[in-house]
Design a protein around this motif. Structure first.
Motif, PDB file in Angstrom:
ATOM      1  N   ASP A  11       0.838  -1.214   0.000  1.00  0.00           N
ATOM      2  CA  ASP A  11       0.000   0.000   0.000  1.00  0.00           C
ATOM      3  C   ASP A  11       0.868   1.258   0.000  1.00  0.00           C
ATOM      4  O   ASP A  11       0.581   2.229  -0.712  1.00  0.00           O
ATOM      5  CB  ASP A  11      -0.924   0.004   1.223  1.00  0.00           C
ATOM      6  N   GLY A  12       1.933   1.231   0.785  1.00  0.00           N
ATOM      7  CA  GLY A  12       2.861   2.364   0.817  1.00  0.00           C
ATOM      8  C   GLY A  12       3.539   2.578  -0.528  1.00  0.00           C
ATOM      9  O   GLY A  12       3.771   3.714  -0.953  1.00  0.00           O
ATOM     10  N   LYS A  24       1.127   4.389  -2.797  1.00  0.00           N
ATOM     11  CA  LYS A  24       1.073   5.819  -2.462  1.00  0.00           C
ATOM     12  C   LYS A  24       2.338   6.532  -2.952  1.00  0.00           C
ATOM     13  O   LYS A  24       2.280   7.663  -3.419  1.00  0.00           O
ATOM     14  CB  LYS A  24       0.911   6.001  -0.955  1.00  0.00           C
ATOM     15  N   GLU A  47       2.060   7.186  -6.617  1.00  0.00           N
ATOM     16  CA  GLU A  47       1.190   8.346  -6.859  1.00  0.00           C
ATOM     17  C   GLU A  47       1.954   9.650  -6.602  1.00  0.00           C
ATOM     18  O   GLU A  47       1.875  10.594  -7.396  1.00  0.00           O
ATOM     19  CB  GLU A  47      -0.027   8.256  -5.925  1.00  0.00           C
ATOM     20  N   ALA A  48       2.727   9.688  -5.506  1.00  0.00           N
ATOM     21  CA  ALA A  48       3.523  10.890  -5.192  1.00  0.00           C
ATOM     22  C   ALA A  48       4.592  11.129  -6.251  1.00  0.00           C
ATOM     23  O   ALA A  48       4.891  12.276  -6.596  1.00  0.00           O
ATOM     24  CB  ALA A  48       4.161  10.749  -3.816  1.00  0.00           C
TER      25      ALA A  48
END
Length: 194
Positions: free
Chosen positions: A150-151, A154, A157-158
């Motif tokens: 999950d990290g 993210k 996305e960043a």
């Protein structure tokens, strides 16, 4: 009446003697037209330092956009997100954003008012994207947990955030002077390729 005739004859003779006295008549006055000493100068070409700086800025930003799009186009549609896929993509994104940071940091001081502020903002944005991708990859590669996956998502996305932001690096800079408009037009990298 003879006296008058004599006077007129004498005056005529005097005139003839003076005209034939051998003194040359004054030379005719000649007028020469000279062109103005200063002709209007042709408009100057664009400042080479400004063009080079703009090319460097645009090349870094548009190079990132193109490389990111090329990488995305090589991916097959409907791909399943796996750990290896995510790890590879985070690595690619970190590398691409890192390249932009290096290219922007290599630029000299901006010849454009406000240009250094724009450059710093872009360096910060791409450094954040680079660091997020690199850290997300590191954590993903170090753990098999769902939290790490999950990290990693993210972080991806960043890392793509600069693509979502404006691709006009000079949106906040006033580029309205004729000199700057000429320089932008001469900066080949400032015309994004399709």
């Amino acid at each position: 009446m003879k006296t008058q005739l004599l006077l007129v004859s004498l005056a005529g003779a005097l005139f003839a003697v003076t005209a034939c006295s051998g003194e040359p008549p004054p030379p005719p006055t000649t007028v020469t037209a000279t062109p103005p000493s200063t002709l209007p100068a042709p408009p100057p070409g664009p400042d080479t330092k400004t063009v080079a700086w703009l090319d460097g800025m645009c090349g870094a930003i548009y190079g990132f956009v193109k490389a990111s799009n090329d990488h995305a186009n090589r991916q097959s549609s409907g791909i399943e997100v796996t750990r290896p896929w995510l790890s590879e993509n985070l690595g690619v994104r970190a590398e691409l954003a890192g390249k932009v940071v290096e290219e922007l940091n290599a630029l000299p001081a901006s010849p454009i008012p406000g240009g250094d502020t724009v450059k710093k903002s872009l360096v910060d944005s791409y450094a954040t994207a680079r660091d997020a991708a690199a850290e997300g990859k590191r954590k993903l590669d170090a753990s098999t947990s769902q939290a790490a996956l999950d990290g990693g998502l993210k972080a991806l996305e960043a890392a793509q955030k600069p693509l979502m932001e404006t691709t006009d690096p000079f949106a906040s800079v006033k580029m309205e002077t004729p000199e700057l408009l000429t320089a932008v037009a001469a900066a080949k990298n400032c015309v994004p390729s399709p």
